[in-house]
Design a protein around this motif. Structure first.
Motif, PDB file in Angstrom:
ATOM      1  N   GLU A 257     -66.392  21.572  -4.984  1.00 57.86           N
ATOM      2  CA  GLU A 257     -66.606  20.207  -4.639  1.00 57.86           C
ATOM      3  C   GLU A 257     -65.358  19.619  -4.245  1.00 57.86           C
ATOM      4  O   GLU A 257     -64.317  19.381  -4.777  1.00 57.86           O
ATOM      5  N   LEU A 258     -65.597  18.892  -2.972  1.00 53.31           N
ATOM      6  CA  LEU A 258     -64.435  18.079  -2.244  1.00 53.31           C
ATOM      7  C   LEU A 258     -64.772  16.722  -2.761  1.00 53.31           C
ATOM      8  O   LEU A 258     -65.836  16.392  -2.834  1.00 53.31           O
ATOM      9  N   LYS A 259     -63.686  15.971  -3.348  1.00 53.64           N
ATOM     10  CA  LYS A 259     -63.593  14.735  -3.854  1.00 53.64           C
ATOM     11  C   LYS A 259     -63.354  13.858  -2.740  1.00 53.64           C
ATOM     12  O   LYS A 259     -62.707  13.682  -1.582  1.00 53.64           O
ATOM     13  N   THR A 260     -64.144  12.664  -2.948  1.00 51.23           N
ATOM     14  CA  THR A 260     -63.838  11.372  -2.010  1.00 51.23           C
ATOM     15  C   THR A 260     -62.445  10.669  -2.547  1.00 51.23           C
ATOM     16  O   THR A 260     -62.080  11.113  -3.375  1.00 51.23           O
TER      17      THR A 260
ATOM     18  N   VAL B 129     -51.496  22.164   2.105  1.00 52.84           N
ATOM     19  CA  VAL B 129     -52.048  21.470   3.464  1.00 52.84           C
ATOM     20  C   VAL B 129     -53.094  21.809   4.131  1.00 52.84           C
ATOM     21  O   VAL B 129     -53.459  22.961   4.061  1.00 52.84           O
ATOM     22  N   VAL B 130     -53.710  20.613   4.724  1.00 51.35           N
ATOM     23  CA  VAL B 130     -54.928  20.913   5.508  1.00 51.35           C
ATOM     24  C   VAL B 130     -54.470  22.050   6.777  1.00 51.35           C
ATOM     25  O   VAL B 130     -53.411  22.001   7.181  1.00 51.35           O
TER      26      VAL B 130
ATOM     27  N   PRO C  93     -59.458  18.507   3.126  1.00 50.80           N
ATOM     28  CA  PRO C  93     -59.316  17.344   2.470  1.00 50.80           C
ATOM     29  C   PRO C  93     -60.195  17.211   1.675  1.00 50.80           C
ATOM     30  O   PRO C  93     -61.624  17.354   1.634  1.00 50.80           O
ATOM     31  N   GLY C  94     -59.878  16.526   0.184  1.00 60.25           N
ATOM     32  CA  GLY C  94     -60.613  16.498  -0.880  1.00 60.25           C
ATOM     33  C   GLY C  94     -60.610  17.443  -1.760  1.00 60.25           C
ATOM     34  O   GLY C  94     -61.319  17.247  -2.994  1.00 60.25           O
TER      35      GLY C  94
ATOM     36  N   ALA D 276     -54.124  16.625  -4.938  1.00 62.01           N
ATOM     37  CA  ALA D 276     -55.203  16.814  -3.922  1.00 62.01           C
ATOM     38  C   ALA D 276     -54.579  17.077  -2.568  1.00 62.01           C
ATOM     39  O   ALA D 276     -53.627  16.578  -2.238  1.00 62.01           O
ATOM     40  N   VAL D 277     -55.479  17.626  -2.004  1.00 60.23           N
ATOM     41  CA  VAL D 277     -55.195  18.057  -0.477  1.00 60.23           C
ATOM     42  C   VAL D 277     -55.694  16.873   0.218  1.00 60.23           C
ATOM     43  O   VAL D 277     -57.039  16.680   0.337  1.00 60.23           O
ATOM     44  N   MET D 278     -54.739  16.369   0.821  1.00 59.22           N
ATOM     45  CA  MET D 278     -55.185  15.061   1.782  1.00 59.22           C
ATOM     46  C   MET D 278     -54.868  15.333   3.429  1.00 59.22           C
ATOM     47  O   MET D 278     -54.082  16.025   3.636  1.00 59.22           O
ATOM     48  N   GLU D 279     -55.382  14.574   4.212  1.00 55.01           N
ATOM     49  CA  GLU D 279     -55.044  14.721   5.768  1.00 55.01           C
ATOM     50  C   GLU D 279     -53.437  14.122   5.864  1.00 55.01           C
ATOM     51  O   GLU D 279     -52.846  14.914   6.680  1.00 55.01           O
TER      52      GLU D 279
END
Length: 255
Positions: free
Chosen positions: A3-6, A144-145, A200-201, A243-246
């Motif tokens: 599940e990718l998180k918002t 990282v993305v 991301p997410g 969390a992996v973020m942009e």
């Protein structure tokens, strides 16, 4: 299923992560020669209570466990790698202690761990702890993305093996979200460019576990929970939920 998180969910998980950081800080502040592991658990319970948070550790019973876990911390001393049960053992000068904590707040979970020495540190223990922290930092930097799960494991393993330490097989990080253990698994060794892509997410716990003797073998203690090195060498454990973020990895359990 992953599940990718918002961003809103990640912000909520950061609040759970702050509670985890507080639990670890309370345990570290309480740890001293003569203090029992049970007293450290009591200090962490106070942090949970003040925050209105619950514990994903308390009552947790995976398939290998003979009984539900009875505490809100895992406290692993010297040759114990992970899952140590807080009991009546009183800390001694020079003990190497790993503390793992989790918190559940408003339906979201955070999970982190630290290792430190009690009293006078042996130089070899401090090197082991420092290397575990460097391995954690390397794993986070790889999250990282555009990278893959294997890149995280490769970064961790390169630091650990490069320093001559063992990496217990079959243990590593995991997804975190509404539950403490979600997909995907995050091994502490891996091949770069392999495994699930990081998007991301994605929220995961990255947690190197290093053994000083260089061997990977371990066995359960009599309590059925604590995992100890076969060669009796000491172990260290470091962990953050990220969390992996942009914009890059965001540490959700930082102080």
């Amino acid at each position: 299923m992953v599940e990718l998180k918002t961003e809103q969910s990640i912000d909520a998980m950061r609040e759970a992560g702050r509670v985890v950081a507080g639990m670890l800080a309370a345990a570290r502040e309480s740890a001293a020669v003569g203090v029992s592991l049970r007293e450290l658990d009591e200090a962490a319970r106070e942090v949970l209570s003040k925050a209105g948070a619950g514990s994903p550790f308390l009552g947790y019973r995976p398939s290998f466990a003979p009984t539900p876990f009875p505490a809100v911390l895992c406290t692993s001393v010297n040759d114990a790698i992970v899952h140590g049960v807080p009991g009546d053992y009183r800390l001694r000068d020079g003990d190497l202690l790993s503390v793992d904590a989790g918190a559940e707040l408003n339906g979201w979970v955070g999970d982190a761990a630290i290792s430190f020495t009690v009293g006078r540190a042996r130089p070899q223990d401090q090197r082991l702890i420092d290397t575990a922290e460097r391995a954690l930092a390397a794993g986070i930097a790889a999250a990282v993305v555009g990278h893959r799960i294997g890149d995280i494991g490769h970064a961790i393993g390169a630091v650990a093996r490069g320093a001559g330490y063992g990496v217990p097989d079959g243990f590593g990080g995991h997804g975190v979200g509404r539950r403490m253990h979600e997909d995907p698994s995050v091994p502490n060794e891996g091949r770069p460019g392999r495994g699930m892509p990081l998007r991301p997410g994605l929220v995961i716990a990255i947690e190197p576990m290093l053994t000083a003797g260089g061997a990977d073998e371990y066995h359960p203690a009599a309590d059925g929970w604590t995992l100890c090195t076969d060669d009796g060498s000491r172990a260290a454990h470091a962990e953050h939920t990220i969390a992996v973020m942009e914009s890059g990895p965001r540490i959700l359990t930082a102080p």
